[in-house]
Each structure stands twice: as C-alpha cells, then as structure tokens.
Design an enzyme around this catalytic site. Structure first.
Site, short mmCIF file in Angstrom:
data_model
loop_
_atom_site.label_atom_id
_atom_site.label_comp_id
_atom_site.label_asym_id
_atom_site.label_seq_id
_atom_site.Cartn_x
_atom_site.Cartn_y
_atom_site.Cartn_z
N LYS A 187 8.70 -13.94 45.93
CA LYS A 187 9.78 -13.24 46.65
C LYS A 187 10.41 -14.12 47.74
O LYS A 187 9.88 -15.16 48.11
CB LYS A 187 9.22 -11.96 47.28
CG LYS A 187 8.75 -10.94 46.25
CD LYS A 187 9.90 -10.44 45.42
CE LYS A 187 9.61 -9.18 44.64
NZ LYS A 187 8.54 -9.28 43.66
C1 LIG Z 1 11.96 -4.17 41.38
C2 LIG Z 1 10.52 -4.25 41.82
N1 LIG Z 1 9.89 -3.11 42.18
C3 LIG Z 1 8.62 -3.11 42.57
C4 LIG Z 1 7.88 -4.26 42.62
C5 LIG Z 1 6.44 -4.18 43.01
O1 LIG Z 1 6.10 -5.00 44.08
P1 LIG Z 1 4.59 -5.55 44.21
O2 LIG Z 1 4.37 -6.53 43.12
O3 LIG Z 1 4.60 -6.18 45.58
O4 LIG Z 1 3.68 -4.38 44.14
C6 LIG Z 1 8.48 -5.47 42.28
C7 LIG Z 1 7.71 -6.72 42.36
O5 LIG Z 1 7.61 -7.57 41.64
C8 LIG Z 1 9.83 -5.47 41.83
O6 LIG Z 1 10.42 -6.59 41.44
#
Ligand SMILES: Cc1ncc(COP(=O)(O)O)c(C=O)c1O
Length: 377
Positions: A187
């Site tokens: 990210k």
């Molecule tokens: C659009 C979207 N939603 C939710 C998430 C979930 O985040 P995390 O991987 O930090 O739980 C991501 C992460 O990759 C994402 O790209």
C-alpha cells in the site's frame, strides 16, 4: 552474455515498500518505551493520520479488513441485512458483510472508473439494504455524492485510496463517513499489516476503539467487557512504521504518481490496451497499482507467462470478479453474466510492477516487454 540479455533477466518486483531511517528511529523509540501495544505512538499516529486526510477522528486497526468489519458493525449492519458493494474489488470488502451474517449485494461497475455504478447500485436497493460499501478501486475516488443521496449509511472502502481527492477537493477519508484504509505491504503507506478507520462521529470512534480491544471501554477495569469485541489492535511497532511514512507521505505519493505518468507515456498507442482512466477536474487518484486491461481476445495467461519467462517481469490478473469466486458462487448462487462490465474488466486486467522508486528504465523495460508480447514483430 550481451547486456540486453542480462537486463532481461533482472527481476523487477511487482511491489516494494520504501523503508527509511526514520522507521528505524521510531521503532527503536517504541522498543525503548517497553510498551509495544496500546503504547506511546498509537494516539500520535491516529491524530496525524486524521489530520492528513482532514478527518475528525481516526482509529488504528490491525488490518483494512478488520476496519471494514468494525465500520459495518458501527453502521448497524446485522443478521439478514443487505450491503450493496462492488464485485470488482478485493474479496474482503464483500466478506465483511458475511462476517455479520448480512448478504453482500453486488451491482455492476462503471466501465471508465471501474467503481461501483451508482445507477446500478440504486436498482439493487431493497427494504433490507442497511448500508452501501463503495470501494475507491485502485485509488480512484468513488462517486460519493451520488451514494449519499440514497439516504443510507455509507462505509467507504478506502483501502487502496490514500492520497486520493474527491472532485470537490475533499481528501478521501475526510467526508465524515467511516472510511477504511489498509496498510498491507503493497500500500501507499505500509505497516506490514494494519489499517485505519477515519470518521466524524466521536461515538463511532469510541465504539471502534472498544471493539478492537475485546470490548473494553477506555476507562474500564482490565477484565470487564461491556460488549462483544475482537482483538483488532495495531501494535505500536506498526504505528512507528506508519508515523514515519506519514511524515513523508507526500514524497511517497508523488513517486507513485510520477511512475504512473511514465507508464502512461510508455504504453501509449498499443491498440486495444486500456490504461487507468485519467483524473477529471480537481479529482485525484491516489496511485496504488498500475492495472491495464489487455485488448479483447488476448490470452491473458499467456501474456502473464511470457512477461515472466521471457522478460523476468512479474504481473498478475487483478482483480478477479468477487461474485465468481467459488465461495460466492456456492454460497449465494452467482453465475457468469450477472455483472457484464465487471466480468469484462476482470477478465482483461493485469497489474504491472509498480512502486514509488521504480526507475524510468524499469518502466521502459516493462512497457517494451508488454508491447513485444502483445504486438510480436
Ligand atoms: C479494496 C480492498 N479492500 C480491502 C482490503 C483489505 O485490507 P487488508 O489486507 O489490510 O485486510 C484490501 C487490501 O488489500 C483492498 O485492496
């Protein structure tokens, strides 16, 4: 070996975080404090993050998924409810509704922005709809004013959208609705794993702070819990990484925007290749990934294989449509053809290597390789 052959074998990573001395300094500060969780950098990280997106409050959380889960709970989503969201997303944005025994209801996307199409979403509203969960996909702001007109609670999936700005000049995360950011390693800002929920409502902040910490109230004895909670805390070691990166976020974002501009130039003119849509007016994308859609009729698996084996360039299909994943087919009976725009985009998309310190030479190599694979001489 010629230099061309040698260059061709150098592996370019798909994504790569930029870690500096400041991260080390702040991590050491936490270690020396001996308080590794709920410690000295939690509040400073939350406050600095809230300031950076113009939000009143922010709650640090162990992942974007955890943040989305608590934000949906905060919006009152529960058993038997429906949550309208995009099928063109990372699976977590739909899964969080299932965690609360609600049904994720998909609606098709806009073919240009690739975000949930407000008109399609409107047609999917029923008396059971209890929240809208638009996703700012690939960092491109969703049409928030259109969703606000529904009069339903909105939870923004801003996991990919740090640095993005809405058309009215408001930063994504600063609109007042709960907005959830993700800090996974690829990210714009990374703490390895982690996330942040921003919001205007102090009561929601209090609820999320409690639910992330096993349901404890801030002023309550250690072992008393007045609500169901989770362990969704973010450690102070992670907060140290996050604070350090926040201090130079503008540079990190500018680096990504620069690489995107290089790609746009280098990939111009490949017939049938669709590039990410450009910013419109004051709206700004917060660059997260560089995803292109291959010309219709291209064998995508072959392209991915050739880029890897012939040119040492990683790429991956990104994203597959959520409603067509096995779990969603089996649990909710989804089939091909339900969301044609999403399915077309999902079948053609690949993510190319993308990170803030990518050089012009690396971008040129990726572009030349893609051109060669798509348009063999
Ligand atoms: C659009 C979207 N939603 C939710 C998430 C979930 O985040 P995390 O991987 O930090 O739980 C991501 C992460 O990759 C994402 O790209």
């Amino acid at each position: 070996m010629t230099s061309t052959t040698r260059t061709a074998r150098e592996q370019i990573p798909l994504a790569q975080p930029v870690i500096g001395d400041r991260e080390e300094e702040l991590v050491l500060q936490v270690l020396r404090s001996r308080r590794l969780s709920l410690g000295p950098l939690l509040a400073p990280f939350e406050e600095a993050f809230a300031r950076s997106v113009g939000a009143r409050h922010a709650s640090a959380i162990s992942s974007g998924t955890a943040g989305l889960h608590l934000a949906l709970r905060g919006a009152g989503v529960g058993d038997g409810d429906e949550v309208i969201t995009s099928p063109f997303s990372f699976v977590a944005s739909a899964n969080v509704a299932v965690y609360e025994r609600a049904r994720p209801v998909f609606a098709d996307i806009d073919p240009v922005t690739l975000n949930l199409d407000p008109r399609a979403a409107r047609a999917a509203v029923t008396e059971r709809t209890s929240a809208l969960l638009p996703v700012h996909i690939f960092g491109y702001p969703a049409d928030l004013p259109a969703f606000e007109r529904f009069g339903l609670p909105v939870v923004e999936d801003a996991c990919e959208a740090l640095g993005a700005i809405h058309a009215d000049g408001t930063p994504v995360g600063g609109s007042g609705h709960p907005a959830v950011f993700g800090f996974y390693a690829n990210k714009q800002l990374t703490t390895g794993e982690g996330g942040m929920v921003t919001m205007a409502d102090p009561a929601l902040k209090e609820r999320i702070d409690s639910e992330r910490n096993q349901g404890r109230a801030a002023n309550m004895d250690w072992l008393d819990h007045d609500r169901l909670g989770f362990n969704y805390r973010l450690s102070d070691l992670a907060c140290a990484l996050g604070l350090a990166q926040l201090e130079r976020l503008d540079d990190l974002l500018a680096g990504r925007a620069h690489v995107a501009a290089l790609y746009r130039q280098a990939l111009a003119g490949i017939e049938g290749l669709d590039l990410p849509c450009p910013d419109a007016g004051r709206l700004r994308r917060g660059w997260f990934v560089f995803v292109v859609q291959l010309p219709r009729g291209t064998d995508r698996d072959l392209v991915v294989r050739e880029l890897g084996s012939r040119y040492g360039i990683p790429s991956k299909p990104y994203f597959p449509a959520v409603h067509l994943m096995s779990y969603y087919r089996e649990r909710f009976g989804h089939r091909e053809g339900e969301f044609p725009v999403c399915e077309d985009v999902a079948a053609r998309s690949i993510a190319l290597p993308f990170f803030p310190v990518m050089t012009e030479g690396q971008v040129a190599r990726v572009a030349e390789a893609l051109r060669a694979v798509l348009q063999p001489a």
